[in-house]
Design a protein around this motif. Sequence first.
Motif, PDB file in Angstrom:
ATOM      1  N   LEU A  46     -13.322  29.152  23.707  1.00 48.37           N
ATOM      2  CA  LEU A  46     -14.457  28.901  22.826  1.00 48.37           C
ATOM      3  C   LEU A  46     -14.034  28.570  21.396  1.00 48.37           C
ATOM      4  O   LEU A  46     -14.722  27.838  20.698  1.00 48.37           O
ATOM      5  CB  LEU A  46     -15.388  30.112  22.792  1.00 48.37           C
ATOM      6  CG  LEU A  46     -16.231  30.356  24.023  1.00 48.37           C
ATOM      7  CD1 LEU A  46     -17.008  31.665  23.880  1.00 48.37           C
ATOM      8  CD2 LEU A  46     -17.184  29.216  24.263  1.00 48.37           C
ATOM      9  N   ARG A  47     -12.915  29.092  20.964  1.00 43.45           N
ATOM     10  CA  ARG A  47     -12.498  28.900  19.575  1.00 43.45           C
ATOM     11  C   ARG A  47     -11.790  27.575  19.324  1.00 43.45           C
ATOM     12  O   ARG A  47     -11.653  27.158  18.188  1.00 43.45           O
ATOM     13  CB  ARG A  47     -11.592  30.036  19.141  1.00 43.45           C
ATOM     14  CG  ARG A  47     -12.321  31.350  19.106  1.00 43.45           C
ATOM     15  CD  ARG A  47     -11.432  32.463  18.668  1.00 43.45           C
ATOM     16  NE  ARG A  47     -12.161  33.712  18.741  1.00 43.45           N
ATOM     17  CZ  ARG A  47     -12.079  34.655  17.834  1.00 43.45           C
ATOM     18  NH1 ARG A  47     -11.289  34.502  16.817  1.00 43.45           N
ATOM     19  NH2 ARG A  47     -12.773  35.752  17.970  1.00 43.45           N
ATOM     20  N   GLU A  49     -11.079  23.538  19.193  1.00 43.32           N
ATOM     21  CA  GLU A  49     -11.847  22.318  18.977  1.00 43.32           C
ATOM     22  C   GLU A  49     -11.865  21.520  20.274  1.00 43.32           C
ATOM     23  O   GLU A  49     -10.917  21.554  21.051  1.00 43.32           O
ATOM     24  CB  GLU A  49     -11.220  21.479  17.864  1.00 43.32           C
ATOM     25  CG  GLU A  49     -11.564  21.967  16.478  1.00 43.32           C
ATOM     26  CD  GLU A  49     -13.056  21.954  16.214  1.00 43.32           C
ATOM     27  OE1 GLU A  49     -13.725  20.943  16.520  1.00 43.32           O
ATOM     28  OE2 GLU A  49     -13.550  22.971  15.704  1.00 43.32           O
ATOM     29  N   THR A  76     -26.294  17.647  28.738  1.00 40.72           N
ATOM     30  CA  THR A  76     -25.900  17.625  27.335  1.00 40.72           C
ATOM     31  C   THR A  76     -24.461  17.132  27.231  1.00 40.72           C
ATOM     32  O   THR A  76     -23.751  17.084  28.239  1.00 40.72           O
ATOM     33  CB  THR A  76     -26.050  19.025  26.711  1.00 40.72           C
ATOM     34  OG1 THR A  76     -25.781  18.958  25.337  1.00 40.72           O
ATOM     35  CG2 THR A  76     -25.144  20.030  27.362  1.00 40.72           C
ATOM     36  N   ARG A  79     -19.616  18.493  23.632  1.00 37.41           N
ATOM     37  CA  ARG A  79     -19.629  19.111  22.295  1.00 37.41           C
ATOM     38  C   ARG A  79     -20.877  19.973  22.111  1.00 37.41           C
ATOM     39  O   ARG A  79     -20.795  21.109  21.631  1.00 37.41           O
ATOM     40  CB  ARG A  79     -19.560  18.035  21.227  1.00 37.41           C
ATOM     41  CG  ARG A  79     -19.410  18.584  19.818  1.00 37.41           C
ATOM     42  CD  ARG A  79     -19.169  17.501  18.800  1.00 37.41           C
ATOM     43  NE  ARG A  79     -18.093  16.593  19.114  1.00 37.41           N
ATOM     44  CZ  ARG A  79     -16.793  16.821  18.885  1.00 37.41           C
ATOM     45  NH1 ARG A  79     -16.426  17.953  18.338  1.00 37.41           N
ATOM     46  NH2 ARG A  79     -15.879  15.931  19.194  1.00 37.41           N
ATOM     47  N   GLU A  80     -22.034  19.479  22.515  1.00 34.70           N
ATOM     48  CA  GLU A  80     -23.271  20.257  22.413  1.00 34.70           C
ATOM     49  C   GLU A  80     -23.220  21.482  23.318  1.00 34.70           C
ATOM     50  O   GLU A  80     -23.685  22.560  22.955  1.00 34.70           O
ATOM     51  CB  GLU A  80     -24.475  19.392  22.771  1.00 34.70           C
ATOM     52  CG  GLU A  80     -24.785  18.313  21.765  1.00 34.70           C
ATOM     53  CD  GLU A  80     -25.830  17.325  22.266  1.00 34.70           C
ATOM     54  OE1 GLU A  80     -26.259  17.437  23.432  1.00 34.70           O
ATOM     55  OE2 GLU A  80     -26.207  16.445  21.483  1.00 34.70           O
ATOM     56  N   LEU A  82     -20.502  23.142  24.242  1.00 31.37           N
ATOM     57  CA  LEU A  82     -19.615  24.121  23.614  1.00 31.37           C
ATOM     58  C   LEU A  82     -20.335  24.836  22.472  1.00 31.37           C
ATOM     59  O   LEU A  82     -20.202  26.051  22.306  1.00 31.37           O
ATOM     60  CB  LEU A  82     -18.348  23.442  23.106  1.00 31.37           C
ATOM     61  CG  LEU A  82     -17.319  24.358  22.448  1.00 31.37           C
ATOM     62  CD1 LEU A  82     -16.843  25.430  23.426  1.00 31.37           C
ATOM     63  CD2 LEU A  82     -16.146  23.546  21.932  1.00 31.37           C
ATOM     64  N   PHE A  83     -21.111  24.101  21.703  1.00 33.47           N
ATOM     65  CA  PHE A  83     -21.890  24.704  20.619  1.00 33.47           C
ATOM     66  C   PHE A  83     -22.879  25.721  21.175  1.00 33.47           C
ATOM     67  O   PHE A  83     -23.035  26.815  20.625  1.00 33.47           O
ATOM     68  CB  PHE A  83     -22.602  23.602  19.829  1.00 33.47           C
ATOM     69  CG  PHE A  83     -23.359  24.115  18.641  1.00 33.47           C
ATOM     70  CD1 PHE A  83     -22.704  24.615  17.531  1.00 33.47           C
ATOM     71  CD2 PHE A  83     -24.749  24.106  18.651  1.00 33.47           C
ATOM     72  CE1 PHE A  83     -23.411  25.095  16.432  1.00 33.47           C
ATOM     73  CE2 PHE A  83     -25.468  24.570  17.560  1.00 33.47           C
ATOM     74  CZ  PHE A  83     -24.794  25.071  16.447  1.00 33.47           C
ATOM     75  N   GLN A  84     -23.532  25.390  22.285  1.00 32.18           N
ATOM     76  CA  GLN A  84     -24.476  26.317  22.917  1.00 32.18           C
ATOM     77  C   GLN A  84     -23.761  27.572  23.417  1.00 32.18           C
ATOM     78  O   GLN A  84     -24.283  28.686  23.290  1.00 32.18           O
ATOM     79  CB  GLN A  84     -25.197  25.631  24.069  1.00 32.18           C
ATOM     80  CG  GLN A  84     -26.154  24.558  23.634  1.00 32.18           C
ATOM     81  CD  GLN A  84     -26.676  23.730  24.804  1.00 32.18           C
ATOM     82  OE1 GLN A  84     -26.343  23.965  25.958  1.00 32.18           O
ATOM     83  NE2 GLN A  84     -27.500  22.736  24.486  1.00 32.18           N
ATOM     84  N   ARG A  86     -21.018  28.858  22.163  1.00 28.25           N
ATOM     85  CA  ARG A  86     -20.660  29.640  20.979  1.00 28.25           C
ATOM     86  C   ARG A  86     -21.858  30.406  20.432  1.00 28.25           C
ATOM     87  O   ARG A  86     -21.735  31.575  20.054  1.00 28.25           O
ATOM     88  CB  ARG A  86     -20.066  28.726  19.912  1.00 28.25           C
ATOM     89  CG  ARG A  86     -18.688  28.211  20.253  1.00 28.25           C
ATOM     90  CD  ARG A  86     -18.213  27.210  19.236  1.00 28.25           C
ATOM     91  NE  ARG A  86     -16.860  26.755  19.526  1.00 28.25           N
ATOM     92  CZ  ARG A  86     -16.305  25.706  18.964  1.00 28.25           C
ATOM     93  NH1 ARG A  86     -16.961  24.990  18.058  1.00 28.25           N
ATOM     94  NH2 ARG A  86     -15.062  25.356  19.269  1.00 28.25           N
ATOM     95  N   LEU A  87     -23.011  29.758  20.394  1.00 24.93           N
ATOM     96  CA  LEU A  87     -24.223  30.421  19.917  1.00 24.93           C
ATOM     97  C   LEU A  87     -24.603  31.592  20.830  1.00 24.93           C
ATOM     98  O   LEU A  87     -24.984  32.673  20.366  1.00 24.93           O
ATOM     99  CB  LEU A  87     -25.386  29.441  19.832  1.00 24.93           C
ATOM    100  CG  LEU A  87     -25.393  28.498  18.648  1.00 24.93           C
ATOM    101  CD1 LEU A  87     -26.547  27.512  18.774  1.00 24.93           C
ATOM    102  CD2 LEU A  87     -25.494  29.249  17.343  1.00 24.93           C
TER     103      LEU A  87
END
Length: 92
Positions: A46-47, A49, A76, A79-80, A82-84, A86-87
Amino acid sequence: MIDLAVSQLITRLLRHQTRDFIIGHRLVQPDHNGINNVIDHLHKNLREEIDIDNLSKISCMSCTRFFNEFKQRIGTTPREFLFQLRLKKAAD
């Protein structure tokens, strides 16, 4: 108009259900297919890039095919997604 709204709702529900199934399936068989490999990799890293070239290698697909398959199956972009993840991790 109501028929169209109901059709769209059913389509969204099925897409969401399919996405949840794919994400859950990666826990059982992370190496079942290329998309499962990528989802498993993203969960474990998760950390880091995101690198589409690296993810396409993990999935054993070309960059274009990987991106299209991922977006079609998960709904999705990587990138989106992975952002989800992380959230969700931050919320937990």
